[in-house]
Design a protein around this motif. Sequence first.
Motif, mmCIF file in Angstrom:
data_model
loop_
_atom_site.group_PDB
_atom_site.id
_atom_site.type_symbol
_atom_site.label_atom_id
_atom_site.label_comp_id
_atom_site.label_asym_id
_atom_site.label_seq_id
_atom_site.Cartn_x
_atom_site.Cartn_y
_atom_site.Cartn_z
ATOM 1 N N VAL A 19 0.984 -1.200 0.108
ATOM 2 C CA VAL A 19 0.181 -0.078 0.020
ATOM 3 C C VAL A 19 0.788 1.184 -0.029
ATOM 4 N N ASN A 20 0.642 1.989 -0.893
ATOM 5 C CA ASN A 20 1.248 3.332 -0.952
ATOM 6 C C ASN A 20 0.191 4.392 -0.342
ATOM 7 N N SER A 21 0.649 4.627 0.997
ATOM 8 C CA SER A 21 -0.349 5.378 1.836
ATOM 9 C C SER A 21 0.210 6.990 2.151
ATOM 10 N N CYS A 22 1.273 7.245 1.443
ATOM 11 C CA CYS A 22 1.858 8.776 1.771
ATOM 12 C C CYS A 22 1.929 9.363 0.296
ATOM 13 N N SER A 23 2.486 10.840 0.526
ATOM 14 C CA SER A 23 2.338 11.327 -0.723
ATOM 15 C C SER A 23 3.476 11.122 -1.533
ATOM 16 N N ASP A 24 4.657 10.499 -0.966
ATOM 17 C CA ASP A 24 5.735 10.122 -1.739
ATOM 18 C C ASP A 24 5.542 8.783 -2.637
ATOM 19 N N LYS A 25 5.241 9.084 -3.876
ATOM 20 C CA LYS A 25 4.748 7.607 -4.703
ATOM 21 C C LYS A 25 5.923 6.431 -4.689
ATOM 22 N N SER A 26 7.054 6.804 -4.298
ATOM 23 C CA SER A 26 8.223 5.915 -4.173
ATOM 24 C C SER A 26 8.532 4.991 -3.206
ATOM 25 N N VAL A 27 7.460 5.307 -1.782
ATOM 26 C CA VAL A 27 7.459 4.494 -0.809
ATOM 27 C C VAL A 27 6.323 3.797 -0.437
ATOM 28 N N ALA A 28 6.385 2.499 0.025
ATOM 29 C CA ALA A 28 5.088 1.797 0.025
ATOM 30 C C ALA A 28 5.286 0.928 1.432
ATOM 31 N N ASP A 29 3.992 0.583 2.058
ATOM 32 C CA ASP A 29 4.067 -0.332 3.129
ATOM 33 C C ASP A 29 3.830 -1.897 2.776
ATOM 34 N N LEU A 30 4.462 -2.788 3.355
ATOM 35 C CA LEU A 30 4.157 -4.265 2.932
ATOM 36 C C LEU A 30 3.853 -4.649 4.221
ATOM 37 N N LEU A 31 2.468 -5.120 4.030
ATOM 38 C CA LEU A 31 1.811 -5.710 5.037
ATOM 39 C C LEU A 31 1.418 -7.051 5.091
ATOM 40 N N TYR A 32 1.612 -7.922 6.223
ATOM 41 C CA TYR A 32 1.309 -9.364 6.074
ATOM 42 C C TYR A 32 0.245 -9.775 6.906
ATOM 43 N N PHE A 33 -0.806 -10.425 6.415
ATOM 44 C CA PHE A 33 -2.053 -10.536 7.070
ATOM 45 C C PHE A 33 -2.241 -12.247 6.850
ATOM 46 N N PRO A 34 -1.709 -12.941 8.096
ATOM 47 C CA PRO A 34 -2.127 -14.252 7.995
ATOM 48 C C PRO A 34 -3.696 -14.471 8.061
ATOM 49 N N TRP A 35 -4.218 -15.465 7.239
ATOM 50 C CA TRP A 35 -5.507 -15.914 7.290
ATOM 51 C C TRP A 35 -6.258 -17.088 7.775
ATOM 52 N N ARG A 36 -5.148 -17.869 7.941
ATOM 53 C CA ARG A 36 -5.752 -19.189 8.220
ATOM 54 C C ARG A 36 -6.816 -19.509 9.363
ATOM 55 N N LYS A 37 -6.472 -18.698 10.282
ATOM 56 C CA LYS A 37 -7.089 -18.840 11.348
ATOM 57 C C LYS A 37 -8.624 -18.089 11.373
ATOM 58 N N ASP A 38 -8.655 -16.945 10.677
ATOM 59 C CA ASP A 38 -9.912 -16.107 10.585
ATOM 60 C C ASP A 38 -9.709 -15.509 9.131
ATOM 61 N N LEU A 39 -10.422 -16.074 8.317
ATOM 62 C CA LEU A 39 -9.907 -15.489 6.918
ATOM 63 C C LEU A 39 -11.325 -14.202 6.566
ATOM 64 N N HIS A 40 -12.557 -14.549 7.204
ATOM 65 C CA HIS A 40 -13.379 -13.384 6.963
ATOM 66 C C HIS A 40 -12.831 -11.905 7.715
ATOM 67 N N GLY A 41 -12.266 -12.100 9.091
ATOM 68 C CA GLY A 41 -11.747 -11.193 9.909
ATOM 69 C C GLY A 41 -10.649 -10.522 9.136
ATOM 70 N N THR A 42 -9.552 -11.453 8.717
ATOM 71 C CA THR A 42 -8.538 -10.824 8.157
ATOM 72 C C THR A 42 -8.835 -9.957 7.018
ATOM 73 N N VAL A 43 -9.765 -10.617 6.049
ATOM 74 C CA VAL A 43 -10.203 -9.497 4.929
ATOM 75 C C VAL A 43 -11.030 -8.386 5.389
ATOM 76 N N ASN A 44 -11.477 -8.334 6.467
ATOM 77 C CA ASN A 44 -12.232 -7.080 6.901
ATOM 78 C C ASN A 44 -11.008 -6.079 7.375
ATOM 79 N N LYS A 45 -9.961 -6.732 8.151
ATOM 80 C CA LYS A 45 -8.984 -5.619 8.337
ATOM 81 C C LYS A 45 -8.223 -5.110 6.990
ATOM 82 N N ILE A 46 -8.230 -5.979 5.886
ATOM 83 C CA ILE A 46 -7.438 -5.417 4.904
ATOM 84 C C ILE A 46 -8.363 -4.468 3.974
#
Length: 164
Positions: A30-57
């Motif tokens: 996700v590029n969440s800042c005004s600097d278009k050359s920097v982005a956050d890489l987020l890891y969302f484990p989903w095996r335990k709660d797929l629907h909850g994980t997708v809601n967080k995403i």
Amino acid sequence: MEPTSDFKFLIIMKSTACADIGNTRIKLLVNSCSDKSVADLLYFPWRKDLHGTVNKIIARLKKDKITELPYISVNIEAENVLVGKLGNSEINGFPVKKFLVQPLLSDYDIGRIGMDRLANINAARNMFRNKNIIVVDSGTALTIEIIKGKHHKGGFILPGEKTL
């Protein structure tokens, strides 16, 4: 388990977000800042709660005012849940088609190479043009790709650390 944001990447991309749907987690860039050359890489484990994980995403995407989410997927179950919930959230999720910036010569049938492996091959070839490269991706599976110049010589898929 909460997602982690432990990397900042320099990226070249047209979208402000993209997702890699794997067998144990969904990686979200996700590029969440005004600097278009920097982005956050987020890891969302989903095996335990797929629907909850997708809601967080989806909450993260809405927070950053993301309206489109290109994705690649190797897991149809997680893909179906994500795409279904995206459709209800006014975020357009769409699969990235198998395309290459440059033609790829391969000793493999390219149609049988997974989208995740093609993305790795494509990215490596764009970063290190015409060089000999070994690309290693350690996720649920460990994949290794061998590229000689513009020619994909082949690769390996092995069990990842957590599958042993």
